[in-house]
Enzyme design. Structure first.
Site, short mmCIF file in Angstrom:
data_model
loop_
_atom_site.label_atom_id
_atom_site.label_comp_id
_atom_site.label_asym_id
_atom_site.label_seq_id
_atom_site.Cartn_x
_atom_site.Cartn_y
_atom_site.Cartn_z
N ASN A 582 0.84 -1.20 0.00
CA ASN A 582 0.00 0.00 0.00
C ASN A 582 0.87 1.24 0.00
O ASN A 582 0.65 2.18 -0.78
CB ASN A 582 -0.92 -0.02 1.22
N LYS A 583 1.86 1.28 0.88
CA LYS A 583 2.76 2.43 0.95
C LYS A 583 3.49 2.61 -0.38
O LYS A 583 3.77 3.74 -0.80
CB LYS A 583 3.75 2.19 2.09
N ASP A 584 3.76 1.52 -1.04
CA ASP A 584 4.51 1.54 -2.29
C ASP A 584 3.66 2.04 -3.47
O ASP A 584 4.14 2.83 -4.28
CB ASP A 584 5.01 0.11 -2.58
#
Length: 926
Positions: A582-584
């Site tokens: 998700n952060k990526d």
């Protein structure tokens, strides 16, 4: 026109105007709790009653009273959660009473009724039961912000509320219960809610074991029994064997990825504590059995078979005459006395400082299981089958589930640490320096790993002198060495698996196999045949998820891996990470890439003849994979579960699910029945043609969403904005976990853990991690494909479980966003250029996402499909919004204050309470 997802405060709202909380919700439990909290306020600090009723100007309070005000708001959120849990349980019971168990969603009866209606034959259920393996895995990150002592008081409040539902009480008795409830709230009021110092791993272990002591030891065997009963009801002509398919795993005390406080010594202590927790529970149950089974030979003749079993146990005890003398003519009590003696000796041997008692002890849980089976046979042979089934068998099932380990402890380490250890080993073998080792991606490195794995350990080829390695390398190998030692000492199932985070290649995985070999984890003395510890790669980023299928295809062709997986249960486990992906790539791309990876890996396993099972690294918040259990499981690729399901239960989700027995039983049955349903139904549902069409659309949406998200996170001003316009740095002051917030001490955004990334965006009410990029993706899809594309989107909304789950959770997240408050956080950023660059991007994408979500769903208002969610949120938002505004001002003061004493004593406590309060309000930290 841009829809407004919820009302925002007007310009006339003062920053410190207290929210209105009323005691007239229409729900009796909520009203009782509110009035009890008011009573406690009046007793201790009557001026805070006005805060609860929305009549106080909090800006006029002293720092001490402001901290108390924030605490009382946080207490209210916790009480509200208890009332909601109580209401949900009451509604399920009402549905079951009035309409039948099959009408309660998430139950075995509901799923098996569907199976019968669909004509699913019994042999499919038999096959599924043989393969069924479900293991929720408790992790301590993000650690529950509530201390164990607080959890105990909250549980007592839940139990009192449950008692108040009963109609049997007189007015006097009811008043006494309400007084008890008020006392518990008063104790919470007077108990420090914040951890005053950084928690330790040992405390985290105690926190995890709390849930077993309070609910899981007793409720999980009942869940298995419920399945047996339900199978008998819906398939009455069949006899099913229900194995102990549902067990718990844990990372607490075994997860050393970025946590320097988890050492091999800590892991050893953890294993012994886990072991003693289960053994002590068995001891309590066996003592109870001994008191109840007061059957004399005069009243009931003992079978010859059991007489022989008893004689054998008495002789082995070393104290047989005395045992027989204490309970003359009571064979079952004599038998249980022998069992208890062995168990006591086993408990003593598993203390941190073991005491070795004379006499026999249990070498593993299988021996205790055998003793309990012998007791069952003895009662059955004497014509007391009912006693065997209803009294002894539940204890035996408990031991089968929890064994001598309570949980299956996973070890986790990252590939950087394992590779550094391997380089030192290479240097030791080649009389060189670690920096001279071949590149880890090179053929030369692979050849060295393969050669080492194939070389037998013999007396003429002794192990390396590990004392020549660095302390870090010795510690890494010592961790692996615990596996063989503690499996033999405690139980063969004391460990679950070794999770290798940041797995980037086959070489990384083979390196873990070599470390296991070096530490003696192979079954054969030569260390070339079978590794007893499952090595599980963790694919976290989007790039890693995409590489995963190729990595696993190559890995499963390697003989030592094939032999090991065959011995480990003929399955290879793969862990997939929701947080880092998700952060990526953002929320949509993360979900789609996870789905694709599972579908492709499932096919890789099918082709290789080694089924791949998935371990889902979900967090509590939507941004970290959190979603309704049944729908999250249903949205997995068809055929990808097949009865094997592992998932992390993290931090606050653990207490939400498992604090109370009724809720715990329902949550476990919900998970198991959802796995059942997916395994039985998923490949019977959506036709392949529709799946291909949907997959093409989801690929396009994912790409567009990730591109928009990437423009934001790659912006040169984002780091500055995020660090100042959120409590990112201040989160480290809140002692809710033993792990550092960053790996290896780095300070870059790329190295920031996903938990604080999500946590801070939720605190500042942007919550971009749950929606950013999706509005642009939907808009682009419709613009490119026109009316046909919009029609496809709407059809997918109804038929695609993946898209529907994503859009539903997006809409729920949008209701929690408040850009008027987010704008106030933005004023904390001293770089106006960063603010003028980043905030308009977020503002525009938010408006677009609201608009396009409604266009796809044809809804009139955000999250209108979830009235219960909206009602719960509406009860909380007035307080959350208020606390958010308080937090902005507290952050401003905290950062500006130069007097260290005032900063620490007057500002820091309410600031940390504001973080805690918002987390309690939303029900998630990271």
């Amino acid at each position: 026109m841009t829809p407004v997802p919820h009302a925002v405060p007007s310009e006339n709202d003062t920053i410190f105007a207290a929210p209105v909380i009323t005691g007239t919700s229409g729900d009796e439990a909520t009203d009782i709790l509110f009035q009890s909290l008011i009573d406690v306020c009046r007793r201790h600090q009557p001026e805070l009653e006005r805060v609860l009723r929305g009549e106080a100007n909090i800006s006029e309070l002293t720092p001490e009273l402001m901290a108390r005000a924030l605490q009382v708001q946080g207490i209210w959120f916790q009480l509200l959660s208890i009332a909601e849990e109580n209401t949900a349980m009451r509604r399920r019971r009402h549905t079951e009473s009035t309409r039948g168990r099959a009408e309660v969603k998430g139950t075995f009866a509901n799923v098996l009724a569907q199976a019968v209606e669909a004509g699913i034959p019994a042999h499919e259920l038999h096959a599924l039961l043989k393969e069924l393996r479900i293991r929720p895995t408790l992790t301590a990150h993000p650690t529950e912000a509530k201390r164990v002592t607080m959890l105990e008081k909250l549980r007592r409040i839940y139990l009192v509320l449950r008692e108040l539902e009963l109609p049997r009480w007189t007015e006097r008795e009811r008043n006494a219960l309400v007084a008890d409830l008020r006392d518990q709230i008063e104790l919470i009021w007077m108990t420090g809610e914040l951890q005053l110092e950084k928690t330790t791993v040992v405390r985290e272990v105690s926190w995890g074991l709390h849930f077993f002591d309070e609910s899981l030891f007793e409720t999980l065997p009942e869940v298995l029994y419920s399945l047996e009963e339900t199978l008998a009801e819906y398939y009455p002509d069949e006899r099913f064997e229900v194995p102990a398919f549902f067990q718990f795993g844990s990372w607490i005390g075994g997860d050393r990825d970025g946590n320097p406080f988890v050492t091999s010594a800590v892991t050893r202590t953890t294993l012994k504590r886990n072991a003693r927790a289960s053994m002590r529970r068995y001891r309590t149950r066996l003592m109870d059995l001994g008191r109840r089974l007061s059957i004399t030979e005069r009243a009931l003749p003992t079978s010859e078979g059991f007489k022989a079993e008893l004689a054998e146990r008495l002789a082995a005890s070393g104290d047989g005459d005395a045992i027989a003398g204490r309970n003359p003519g009571e064979p079952y009590r004599q038998f249980l006395t022998c069992v208890l003696g062995k168990l006591d000796a086993t408990i003593e041997r598993n203390k941190e400082e073991p005491v070795v008692l004379p006499g026999p002890f249990y070498t593993n849980a299988d021996d205790l299981i055998d003793d309990l089976k012998a007791l069952e046979r003895g009662l059955d042979g004497a014509g007391c089958r009912s006693l065997a089934v209803n009294m002894v068998r539940p204890v035996r099932r408990m031991v089968e589930i929890f064994r001598f380990s309570t949980v299956r402890l996973d070890l986790r380490e990252n590939s950087t640490r394992t590779t550094n250890t391997l380089r030192e080993m290479w240097a030791l073998s080649n009389d060189a320096k670690p920096d001279d080792a071949p590149d880890v991606a090179s053929r030369a490195w692979r050849d060295w790993l393969s050669s080492e794995l194939a070389t037998p350990r013999t007396p003429t080829l002794p192990p390396r002198n590990l004392k020549e390695l660095s302390e870090d390398a010795q510690e890494t190998i010592a961790t692996f060495a615990l596996v063989a030692e503690m499996r033999a000492q405690i139980d063969r199932e004391a460990f679950g698996a070794f999770i290798l985070s940041m797995t980037r290649s086959v070489n990384d995985i083979l390196g873990a196999y070599l470390l296991a070999k070096e530490a003696g984890c192979f079954l054969d003395g030569a260390g070339v045949e079978i590794c007893q510890l499952p090595i599980v790669p963790l694919f976290e980023t989007i790039e890693d998820l995409r590489e995963g299928p190729a990595i696993m295809r190559e890995l499963l062709a390697i003989p030592v891996v094939r032999r090991s997986t065959r011995w480990q249960g003929e399955v290879q486990e793969v862990m997939i990470g929701y947080s880092d992906s998700n952060k990526d790539g953002g929320y949509f791309a993360s979900n789609w890439e996870l789905y694709k990876a599972q579908a492709k890996l499932t096919e890789v396993g099918r082709q290789a003849g080694v089924p791949i099972a998935f371990f889902h690294g979900r967090g509590g918040s939507v941004s970290r994979g959190g979603a309704p259990t049944a729908r999250a499981i249903a949205a997995q690729p068809p055929g990808s579960i097949r009865g094997r399901y592992r998932v992390t239960d993290q931090g606050e989700i653990v207490s939400f699910k498992y604090s109370n027995r009724g809720t715990a039983a329902y949550q476990m049955e919900l998970t198991a029945s959802s796995v059942f349903e997916h395994a039985l139904m998923s490949e019977r549902e959506t036709p392949r043609s529709s799946r291909n069409e949907f997959d093409d659309a989801l690929e396009a949406l994912s790409g567009a969403s990730r591109a928009t998200y990437g423009q934001l996170i790659s912006n040169e001003h984002l780091v500055t904005y995020f660090q100042h316009a959120s409590p990112l740095e201040e989160l480290s002051l809140l002692n809710i976990g033993s792990r550092p917030a960053r790996r290896f001490g780095a300070r870059s955004l790329s190295d920031l853990r996903a938990i604080p990334w999500v946590f801070a965006w939720a605190q500042n009410r942007h919550i971009i991690t749950g929606w950013y990029g999706i509005g642009s993706a939907l808009k682009n899809f419709i613009e490119v494909r026109g009316e046909v594309g919009e029609a496809l989107l709407r059809r997918m909304f109804e038929e695609s479980k993946v898209l529907r789950l994503v859009l539903d959770e997006v809409e729920k997240t949008l209701r929690m966003v408040d850009l008027s408050i987010a704008r106030e956080y933005a004023t904390l950023c001293p770089d106006q250029t960063a603010v003028d660059t980043i905030f308009p991007m977020i503002e525009a994408e938010y408006a677009l996402t609201c608009e396009m979500a409604l266009r796809a769903s044809r809804g009139k208002e955000i999250a209108e499909r979830y009235p219960a969610f909206r009602e719960r949120l509406a009860q909380r938002l007035p307080v959350i919004n208020q606390v958010s505004r308080e937090q902005v001002e507290l952050l401003r003061r905290f950062r500006a204050e130069t007097d260290e004493a005032r900063r620490e004593d007057d500002i820091k406590p309410p600031l940390l309470l504001s973080i805690n309060c918002i987390a309690n309000g939303f029900g998630a930290t990271g």
